[in-house]
Motif scaffolding. Structure first.
Motif: not given
Length: 166
Positions: A41-66
């Motif tokens: 599947f090919e989707r439009v991605q407007l920007r690279e999102l990063t998720v800031l976890k409660r632990s302070g770690r930063r991970v790339p946003f993952d639509r599939d995980k959502l």
């Protein structure tokens, strides 16, 4: 596109068509080396999102995980998959519309809870129990009381929930 079966980079697109809601392009592919068939599947991605976890770690946003998280909450519930896809697309659009490249995991969780509340009460409670880390039966009682109150967006004192989302 790399073949998920043999890892070859020599794959061919056999069929392309938009998804039902036209938010993505569905491509049927075949691997020239092993003959494996798969869908991408090919989707439009407007920007690279990063998720800031409660632990302070930063991970790339993952639509599939959502999507997997939502599907777990909705397991064995009678909800139309198209409604689920629209909800997930809406959440991703809202996150991109925030204008920030870094978003908190709390923001993502609150948007998912808000979306599930409109889809299925059982899925909403399931997701909330994991997201809010319920430890006692009274935690379930509190969320069920909020869910069954006539004005579920405000508490008994009239104050809005602490979600931080307008």
């Amino acid at each position: 596109m790399r073949c998920p079966y043999c890892g070859s980079l020599d794959t061919q697109v056999k069929d392309s068509r938009p998804t039902d809601d036209a938010s993505a392009i569905r491509r049927r592919r075949i691997c020239s080396d092993c003959g494996g068939r798969f869908t991408t599947f090919e989707r439009v991605q407007l920007r690279e999102l990063t998720v800031l976890k409660r632990s302070g770690r930063r991970v790339p946003f993952d639509r599939d995980k959502l999507q997997r998280s939502v599907e777990i909450a909705l397991r064995k519930r009678p909800v139309d998959p198209e409604r689920v896809e629209r909800m997930i697309n809406g959440i991703v659009r809202q996150l991109e519309a925030l204008g920030e490249n870094e978003i908190s995991s709390e923001t993502v969780g609150e948007l998912v809870m808000e979306g599930l509340k409109g889809l299925d009460d059982v899925a909403y409670v399931r997701f909330a129990s994991v997201y809010k880390n319920f430890r006692e039966a009274k935690d379930f009682e509190e969320i069920l009381e909020r869910l069954s109150s006539p004005d579920a967006e405000t508490g008994a004192d009239g104050a809005t929930e602490e979600s931080g989302i307008p």
